[in-house]
Structures are given as C-alpha cells and as structure tokens.
Write a protein that holds these residues in place. Structure first.
Motif, mmCIF file in Angstrom:
data_model
loop_
_atom_site.group_PDB
_atom_site.id
_atom_site.type_symbol
_atom_site.label_atom_id
_atom_site.label_comp_id
_atom_site.label_asym_id
_atom_site.label_seq_id
_atom_site.Cartn_x
_atom_site.Cartn_y
_atom_site.Cartn_z
ATOM 1 N N ALA A 85 32.255 -17.949 -10.852
ATOM 2 C CA ALA A 85 32.512 -17.014 -9.752
ATOM 3 C C ALA A 85 32.118 -15.603 -10.187
ATOM 4 O O ALA A 85 32.414 -15.182 -11.306
ATOM 5 N N TYR A 86 31.452 -14.881 -9.292
ATOM 6 C CA TYR A 86 31.013 -13.512 -9.537
ATOM 7 C C TYR A 86 31.221 -12.692 -8.270
ATOM 8 O O TYR A 86 31.702 -13.207 -7.254
ATOM 9 N N GLN A 87 30.821 -11.437 -8.335
ATOM 10 C CA GLN A 87 30.832 -10.563 -7.161
ATOM 11 C C GLN A 87 29.439 -9.979 -6.995
ATOM 12 O O GLN A 87 28.723 -9.783 -7.973
ATOM 13 N N LEU A 88 29.080 -9.677 -5.747
ATOM 14 C CA LEU A 88 27.813 -9.008 -5.496
ATOM 15 C C LEU A 88 28.002 -7.520 -5.723
ATOM 16 O O LEU A 88 28.960 -6.933 -5.232
ATOM 17 N N LYS A 89 27.111 -6.915 -6.489
ATOM 18 C CA LYS A 89 27.155 -5.475 -6.737
ATOM 19 C C LYS A 89 25.736 -4.997 -6.921
ATOM 20 O O LYS A 89 25.035 -5.448 -7.816
ATOM 21 N N SER A 90 25.293 -4.086 -6.072
ATOM 22 C CA SER A 90 23.934 -3.574 -6.152
ATOM 23 C C SER A 90 23.787 -2.706 -7.398
ATOM 24 O O SER A 90 24.479 -1.709 -7.552
ATOM 25 N N ALA A 91 22.864 -3.096 -8.261
ATOM 26 C CA ALA A 91 22.655 -2.373 -9.519
ATOM 27 C C ALA A 91 21.962 -1.034 -9.285
ATOM 28 O O ALA A 91 22.032 -0.155 -10.124
ATOM 29 N N ASN A 92 21.307 -0.867 -8.147
ATOM 30 C CA ASN A 92 20.517 0.333 -7.901
ATOM 31 C C ASN A 92 21.145 1.280 -6.901
ATOM 32 O O ASN A 92 20.510 2.234 -6.489
ATOM 33 N N ALA A 93 22.362 1.032 -6.473
ATOM 34 C CA ALA A 93 22.972 1.873 -5.443
ATOM 35 C C ALA A 93 24.274 2.478 -5.951
ATOM 36 O O ALA A 93 25.076 1.812 -6.588
ATOM 37 N N TYR A 94 24.447 3.769 -5.652
ATOM 38 C CA TYR A 94 25.689 4.443 -6.000
ATOM 39 C C TYR A 94 26.590 4.578 -4.785
ATOM 40 O O TYR A 94 27.746 4.926 -4.901
ATOM 41 N N ASP A 95 26.044 4.292 -3.610
ATOM 42 C CA ASP A 95 26.806 4.366 -2.371
ATOM 43 C C ASP A 95 27.729 3.164 -2.292
ATOM 44 O O ASP A 95 27.288 2.015 -2.381
ATOM 45 N N LYS A 96 29.014 3.418 -2.108
ATOM 46 C CA LYS A 96 29.978 2.313 -2.060
ATOM 47 C C LYS A 96 29.772 1.438 -0.827
ATOM 48 O O LYS A 96 30.202 0.289 -0.794
ATOM 49 N N ASP A 97 29.095 1.961 0.206
ATOM 50 C CA ASP A 97 28.848 1.195 1.425
ATOM 51 C C ASP A 97 27.511 0.466 1.401
ATOM 52 O O ASP A 97 27.128 -0.158 2.386
ATOM 53 N N ALA A 98 26.780 0.544 0.294
ATOM 54 C CA ALA A 98 25.492 -0.142 0.193
ATOM 55 C C ALA A 98 25.711 -1.648 0.239
ATOM 56 O O ALA A 98 26.756 -2.157 -0.178
ATOM 57 N N THR A 99 24.727 -2.356 0.764
ATOM 58 C CA THR A 99 24.837 -3.805 0.866
ATOM 59 C C THR A 99 23.858 -4.477 -0.082
ATOM 60 O O THR A 99 22.906 -3.871 -0.555
ATOM 61 N N VAL A 100 24.104 -5.764 -0.332
ATOM 62 C CA VAL A 100 23.218 -6.582 -1.141
ATOM 63 C C VAL A 100 22.568 -7.583 -0.192
ATOM 64 O O VAL A 100 23.244 -8.225 0.607
ATOM 65 N N ARG A 101 21.255 -7.690 -0.257
ATOM 66 C CA ARG A 101 20.522 -8.561 0.655
ATOM 67 C C ARG A 101 20.375 -9.952 0.053
ATOM 68 O O ARG A 101 19.975 -10.115 -1.091
ATOM 69 N N LEU A 102 20.679 -10.953 0.871
ATOM 70 C CA LEU A 102 20.417 -12.341 0.507
ATOM 71 C C LEU A 102 19.181 -12.792 1.270
ATOM 72 O O LEU A 102 18.995 -12.459 2.444
ATOM 73 N N ILE A 103 18.339 -13.575 0.606
ATOM 74 C CA ILE A 103 17.110 -14.072 1.214
ATOM 75 C C ILE A 103 17.088 -15.589 1.137
ATOM 76 O O ILE A 103 17.837 -16.197 0.376
ATOM 77 N N SER A 104 16.200 -16.220 1.924
ATOM 78 C CA SER A 104 16.181 -17.686 1.972
ATOM 79 C C SER A 104 15.325 -18.300 0.869
ATOM 80 O O SER A 104 15.525 -19.448 0.503
#
Length: 159
Positions: free
Chosen positions: A73-92
C-alpha cells in the motif's frame, strides 16, 4: 558646530579615503603592473568560484525513487508539485504520459484520471520504460469515490 557640518564630515572623509585608495592603486599599476593585474585576475577567479559553488543542497527537496513492491500500500504524491491541491494523473497505458494534451476540458474531467495527492493505492504491476527499471506502476485505488479503479502512474509519484 552646526548639524550641516557634522553630516558633511563623514562624506568628506569617505571621499578622501576613496581618492587615497585610487591614487595608491594607480601608483601600483605604474610601478608593478604584474601585481596590479594579477590581483584583479585573482579577484575575478574568486568571484567566479563563489558563483559556481552552488548553494545549500537542502533547499531543494529531492524526491527519490522508492523501491516499489507489488501488493504494498502506498499513497499518490506528485514529486514535481509543491501545490497541495495538485493532482496525480493516471493513464490507461504506461508510456502514454507524454502523449496527452491537458488543454481539453473533457480530458481534465475524466472519471478517476486525476487523483488528489494522498489517495491510498496498492501497486498491482510494474513496468520498465526508457531504460529505467520500474518507471511506471499500475495502481489500484483502495479508498474514496474511485475505489477499485486502476491505472498507470509514474513510479516516482507513488510514495
């Protein structure tokens, strides 16, 4: 003494010191030009070294790639964003991350494509890409509105 005389004294002394220093430097230039120009060159070298020495490496956060384990188990965390509201994109499909155009409204509103940071996920599969081992991770969302959905994310965004 008046106030005007008191305020003019430091200015006059500064001018006097500056003219003395200038006179001594010009005298050194005439008598021993090698020392004069060598001193200027040494000063320039020191300034260049100071400029190139960088700074404190603690000022930039370094997101290191974790060794992901399938089933963990992990969490999604954008490595390139400092904005707490930034999202992580999932692709197919892994590797398609550079091929999407995020300017389309429908692309941003897709169901479970952009997830908030901190979304809990489980790693299902890992994929090598571009000469990097485990560059992409297939994750399954374990909580929230998108629970049970899966998609591919950059492994550096899974922490």
């Amino acid at each position: 003494m008046s106030n005007e005389e008191n305020t003019n004294q430091p200015v006059e002394k500064t001018k006097e010191v500056a003219s003395n220093v200038t006179a001594k430097l010009l005298e050194l230039k005439e008598k021993n030009p090698k020392v004069f120009f060598g001193g200027i060159g040494a000063g320039v070298v020191i300034i260049i070294l100071l400029m190139m020495s960088g700074g404190n490496s603690d000022t930039v956060s370094n997101s290191a790639m974790k060794n992901l384990v399938i089933g963990q188990a992990y969490q999604l965390k954008s490595a390139n964003a400092y904005d707490k509201d930034a999202t992580v994109r999932l692709i197919s499909v892994p590797g398609a991350i550079a091929a999407y155009d995020d300017t389309e409204e429908a692309d941003r509103n897709g169901v479970c494509q952009h997830l908030a940071q901190g979304t809990p996920v489980t790693v299902v599969e890992l994929q090598d890409a571009y000469g990097k081992k485990n560059a992409y991770a297939k994750v399954q969302i374990t909580d929230g509105d998108c629970k049970g959905n899966s998609g591919w994310a950059l492994s550096i965004d899974v922490q």
